[in-house]
Write a protein that holds these residues in place. Sequence first.
Motif, mmCIF file in Angstrom:
data_model
loop_
_atom_site.group_PDB
_atom_site.id
_atom_site.type_symbol
_atom_site.label_atom_id
_atom_site.label_comp_id
_atom_site.label_asym_id
_atom_site.label_seq_id
_atom_site.Cartn_x
_atom_site.Cartn_y
_atom_site.Cartn_z
ATOM 1 N N LEU A 1 0.825 -1.201 0.000
ATOM 2 C CA LEU A 1 0.000 0.000 0.000
ATOM 3 C C LEU A 1 0.863 1.256 0.000
ATOM 4 O O LEU A 1 1.896 1.313 0.666
ATOM 5 N N THR A 2 0.402 2.258 -0.750
ATOM 6 C CA THR A 2 1.067 3.557 -0.720
ATOM 7 C C THR A 2 0.621 4.303 0.539
ATOM 8 O O THR A 2 -0.362 3.917 1.195
ATOM 9 N N LYS A 3 1.319 5.399 0.838
ATOM 10 C CA LYS A 3 0.911 6.222 1.981
ATOM 11 C C LYS A 3 -0.505 6.755 1.787
ATOM 12 O O LYS A 3 -1.290 6.798 2.725
ATOM 13 N N SER A 4 -0.822 7.151 0.569
ATOM 14 C CA SER A 4 -2.164 7.683 0.280
ATOM 15 C C SER A 4 -3.230 6.620 0.499
ATOM 16 O O SER A 4 -4.289 6.906 1.070
ATOM 17 N N GLN A 5 -2.958 5.400 0.049
ATOM 18 C CA GLN A 5 -3.918 4.317 0.241
ATOM 19 C C GLN A 5 -4.091 4.012 1.720
ATOM 20 O O GLN A 5 -5.220 3.852 2.198
ATOM 21 N N SER A 6 -2.996 3.949 2.448
ATOM 22 C CA SER A 6 -3.064 3.697 3.894
ATOM 23 C C SER A 6 -3.827 4.809 4.605
ATOM 24 O O SER A 6 -4.613 4.556 5.516
ATOM 25 N N SER A 7 -3.592 6.038 4.176
ATOM 26 C CA SER A 7 -4.277 7.176 4.782
ATOM 27 C C SER A 7 -5.787 7.099 4.561
ATOM 28 O O SER A 7 -6.577 7.347 5.477
ATOM 29 N N VAL A 8 -6.202 6.719 3.347
ATOM 30 C CA VAL A 8 -7.629 6.590 3.038
ATOM 31 C C VAL A 8 -8.251 5.478 3.874
ATOM 32 O O VAL A 8 -9.339 5.644 4.447
ATOM 33 N N LEU A 9 -7.560 4.347 3.984
ATOM 34 C CA LEU A 9 -8.079 3.255 4.821
ATOM 35 C C LEU A 9 -8.226 3.703 6.272
ATOM 36 O O LEU A 9 -9.236 3.414 6.921
ATOM 37 N N GLY A 10 -7.232 4.405 6.771
ATOM 38 C CA GLY A 10 -7.298 4.910 8.149
ATOM 39 C C GLY A 10 -8.453 5.870 8.353
ATOM 40 O O GLY A 10 -9.148 5.824 9.363
#
Length: 146
Positions: free
Chosen positions: A36-45
């Motif tokens: 996961l990219t940081k952006s993807q992780s951020s959206v999941l969070g």
Amino acid sequence: MEQADPARAAAVARELRVTLGQLLRRLRAQSEGGDLTKSQSSVLGRLERDGPTTATALARAEGVRQQSMATIVAALLEAGLVAGSADPNDGRKTILDLTDEAREQFRTGRLAKEDWLTTAITASLSPAELEQLAGSIDLLRRLAGS
């Protein structure tokens, strides 16, 4: 309340920033989110914290263009971490939410981080230092809320 010395506060702020950054990197390493990219992780969070929402609302909250969010969401849908359903109030909109798989990854990731931190605290701190650390949590919580 008495005001803290600005020079001392600046020195403590620098040390705290560096130390918290190191701790966060160690915690992240305990439950890597795969590819996961940081952006993807951020959206999941954000979906975990704030609950189901639209891609438009996510883009606004994350400060990215809607086209960029569409790319992020498409990758998360393909990975099976996010699912979309029709908005009951407006069928043209899609409501995005975490899948059970994503929720399980969050749960196991949290457990891995807490296990590592528990082991590190037990191995590195004396009982008195453990109490010092426990006492600092309220102070850190106040800083986080300011």
